[in-house]
Enzyme design. Structure first.
Site, PDB file in Angstrom:
ATOM      1  N   THR A 180     -26.449  -3.171   2.922  1.00  0.00           N
ATOM      2  CA  THR A 180     -26.845  -1.759   3.003  1.00  0.00           C
ATOM      3  C   THR A 180     -27.750  -1.417   1.810  1.00  0.00           C
ATOM      4  OG1 THR A 180     -25.985   0.486   3.320  1.00  0.00           O
ATOM      5  CG2 THR A 180     -24.803  -0.875   1.740  1.00  0.00           C
ATOM      6  N   THR A 181     -28.629  -0.477   2.032  1.00  0.00           N
ATOM      7  CA  THR A 181     -29.567  -0.072   0.979  1.00  0.00           C
ATOM      8  C   THR A 181     -28.813   0.544  -0.200  1.00  0.00           C
ATOM      9  OG1 THR A 181     -31.214   0.326   2.679  1.00  0.00           O
ATOM     10  CG2 THR A 181     -31.583   1.404   0.558  1.00  0.00           C
ATOM     11  N   SER A 195       0.829  -1.203   0.000  1.00  0.00           N
ATOM     12  CA  SER A 195       0.000   0.000   0.000  1.00  0.00           C
ATOM     13  C   SER A 195       0.870   1.262   0.000  1.00  0.00           C
ATOM     14  CB  SER A 195      -0.882  -0.035   1.257  1.00  0.00           C
ATOM     15  OG  SER A 195      -1.615   1.142   1.410  1.00  0.00           O
ATOM     16  N   THR A 205      -5.776  14.494   7.887  1.00  0.00           N
ATOM     17  CA  THR A 205      -5.907  14.426   6.429  1.00  0.00           C
ATOM     18  C   THR A 205      -4.542  14.599   5.770  1.00  0.00           C
ATOM     19  OG1 THR A 205      -8.111  15.376   6.704  1.00  0.00           O
ATOM     20  CG2 THR A 205      -7.225  15.349   4.466  1.00  0.00           C
ATOM     21  N   LYS A 213     -17.477  13.293  -7.175  1.00  0.00           N
ATOM     22  CA  LYS A 213     -16.594  14.437  -7.424  1.00  0.00           C
ATOM     23  C   LYS A 213     -16.865  14.956  -8.836  1.00  0.00           C
ATOM     24  CE  LYS A 213     -13.630  12.675  -3.809  1.00  0.00           C
ATOM     25  NZ  LYS A 213     -14.107  13.393  -2.655  1.00  0.00           N
ATOM     26  N   THR A 218     -15.382   7.280  -7.967  1.00  0.00           N
ATOM     27  CA  THR A 218     -16.495   7.876  -7.229  1.00  0.00           C
ATOM     28  C   THR A 218     -17.456   8.553  -8.199  1.00  0.00           C
ATOM     29  OG1 THR A 218     -17.115   9.357  -5.416  1.00  0.00           O
ATOM     30  CG2 THR A 218     -15.372  10.128  -6.859  1.00  0.00           C
TER      31      THR A 218
HETATM   32  N1  PMP Z   1     -10.530   7.834  -2.290  1.00  0.00           N
HETATM   33  C1  PMP Z   1      -9.924   9.028  -2.245  1.00  0.00           C
HETATM   34  C2  PMP Z   1      -8.523   9.122  -2.746  1.00  0.00           C
HETATM   35  C3  PMP Z   1     -10.586  10.154  -1.732  1.00  0.00           C
HETATM   36  O1  PMP Z   1      -9.964  11.335  -1.681  1.00  0.00           O
HETATM   37  C4  PMP Z   1     -11.926  10.024  -1.281  1.00  0.00           C
HETATM   38  C5  PMP Z   1     -12.734  11.184  -0.723  1.00  0.00           C
HETATM   39  N2  PMP Z   1     -12.199  12.390  -0.692  1.00  0.00           N
HETATM   40  C6  PMP Z   1     -12.510   8.764  -1.344  1.00  0.00           C
HETATM   41  C7  PMP Z   1     -11.803   7.695  -1.845  1.00  0.00           C
HETATM   42  C8  PMP Z   1     -13.917   8.578  -0.886  1.00  0.00           C
HETATM   43  O2  PMP Z   1     -14.778   8.950  -1.906  1.00  0.00           O
HETATM   44  P1  PMP Z   1     -16.269   9.407  -1.588  1.00  0.00           P
HETATM   45  O3  PMP Z   1     -16.205  10.850  -1.229  1.00  0.00           O
HETATM   46  O4  PMP Z   1     -17.029   9.095  -2.822  1.00  0.00           O
HETATM   47  O5  PMP Z   1     -16.702   8.574  -0.406  1.00  0.00           O
END
Ligand code: PMP
Length: 412
Positions: A279-280, A139, A365, A250, A247
């Site tokens: 989950t739904t 990772s 973060t 975004k 996703t």
């Molecule tokens: N992977 C990365 C690299 C992200 O930056 C994010 C959210 N910022 C996610 C996954 C999660 O995506 P989502 O906001 O669709 O839950």
């Protein structure tokens, strides 16, 4: 609540506050048709017009009339919620169509939608070790929290390679049991550092050491590559990535996440991953909006070009003003502040004095000492907005005496 418990909750919050990383959510309402403008509610009595500089609705698709129309007509046709998990009545024709579209976008057999990008990573990675006993996951050190959660959930051996360091990855792969199944998990675009992975080199190593590849394209789908298929698409490497994760929240302006992969991989994840099964499913209208958005961006190379052009224009201004930003190859422009309290103070100053909203990004973060303001220019940020932002930043720079601390810190 028993007073002892209250005290412990208070201690946890106080700790966060003492580190200068207590989060204050700005209360905003985005203005339809005026992206990236919004209304800010600093308190119940006040409202102010602002320009948003930190939205991950990177292309303004959340306000694209055709996407909004798709959502509205799906609500009219079918109602609100999906009414169940995917297995129990929650697989609607909208979900099926969206999964087909995403599979074709990434040139894979199948795709699978999850409630969010976070859940897609967490659910998929955590189930890998059940499918591949003895699995070792390699990772990248800067992988997103959702991948880390998934890898933790897999409860298998993990090896962390230094960020984007192919030599280190090679060392770790070479030292691992040759007979163990292996998976390399990484992102294509790293959203806090604005850099990109050495995807081809990682694929070469995967081939050499017999590893699977898992690439999070959350900050690339819709924005890079032919039809918005992501950075792997742009580099012609989609067929060398076993699992592409993305996703809908975004560039596509909706909510939800997905993976795209070979049929048998999707079938196994679909059959075993708790975060998918129990989950739904996302509302049909969300799937309809996402489907429209993916189709729209497939045909909108000009939006992608304009997006890159706007990012370049902002970077040129920051460069000329000698601001300490990370000058990377992507659309994201992180401005380094290096202190959580100051980062929040500058953010507050920008919104209160100049009506410009950029959220401070603090630990966890990003690593401590690298706190930053992360700007995400969209195709709709005008030259005038950029000039206004630059003037406001220069004002903030002198107001907070930043010149001394930041000279010559531009990175990359
Ligand atoms: N992977 C990365 C690299 C992200 O930056 C994010 C959210 N910022 C996610 C996954 C999660 O995506 P989502 O906001 O669709 O839950």
């Amino acid at each position: 609540m028993h007073p002892n418990y209250r005290g412990q909750f208070q201690t946890a919050v106080d700790q966060v506050r003492s580190e200068g990383r207590y989060r204050v959510f700005q209360d905003i309402r985005r203005k339809r048709g005026a992206f990236p403008k919004a209304i800010w509610y600093p308190n119940e009595q006040t409202q102010r017009d602002i320009v948003v500089w930190c939205s991950n609705d990177y292309l303004g698709q959340g306000q694209n009339p055709c996407v909004m129309e798709a959502v509205k007509s799906a609500v009219d046709a079918t109602g609100t919620g999906s009414g169940g998990t995917r297995n129990i009545s929650g697989t609607t024709h909208y979900h099926v169509q969206l999964e087909r579209e995403l599979a074709s976008l990434h040139q894979k057999d199948r795709s699978l939608i999850f409630t969010s990008g976070y859940v897609a990573n967490e659910a998929t990675l955590s189930v890998m070790s059940r499918i591949l006993p003895g699995l070792i996951i390699f990772s990248d050190a800067l992988n997103h929290a959702s991948m880390i959660a998934g890898i933790r959930g897999a409860r298998c051996e993990k090896q962390i390679f230094r960020h984007n360091d192919v030599a280190h990855l090679r060392e770790l792969l070479a030292a691992a049991d040759p007979s163990a199944p292996k998976l390399i998990a990484f992102e294509s675009v790293y959203s806090m550092d604005a850099d990109i992975a050495p995807i081809e080199a990682i694929c070469d190593l995967a081939e050499e050491f017999g590893a699977m590849t898992y690439c999070d394209e959350v900050h690339a789908v819709g924005m890079y590559g032919p039809e918005g298929s992501g950075l792997c698409g742009q580099l012609g490497l989609m067929d060398r990535i076993d699992i592409i994760q993305g996703t809908l929240a975004k560039a596509y302006g909706m909510i939800g996440g997905y993976i795209a992969a070979d049929s048998i991989i999707v079938d196994a994840v679909r059959s075993l991953a708790s975060g998918f099964i129990f989950t739904t499913s996302i509302p049909p209208s969300t799937a309809a909006g996402a489907l429209r958005s993916v189709r729209y961006l497939k045909q909108s190379g000009d939006v992608r070009t304009r997006h890159q052009d706007r990012a370049a224009a902002l970077k040129a201004r920051f460069r000329a003003a000698d601001l300490p930003f990370i000058d990377g190859p992507t659309h994201i422009v992180p401005l380094l502040i290096g202190d959580p309290v100051r980062c929040k103070a500058i953010s507050d100053y920008l919104i209160e004095v100049h009506g410009l909203y950029v959220q401070p990004i603090n630990y966890p973060t990003v690593p401590k000492g690298t706190e930053r303001l992360r700007f995400t220019p969209s195709p709709f940020h005008t030259e005038a907005m950029m000039d206004e932002l630059l003037q406001a930043l220069l004002d903030a720079w002198s107001h907070f005496d930043m010149a001394d601390t930041s000279q010559g810190q531009t990175t990359k």
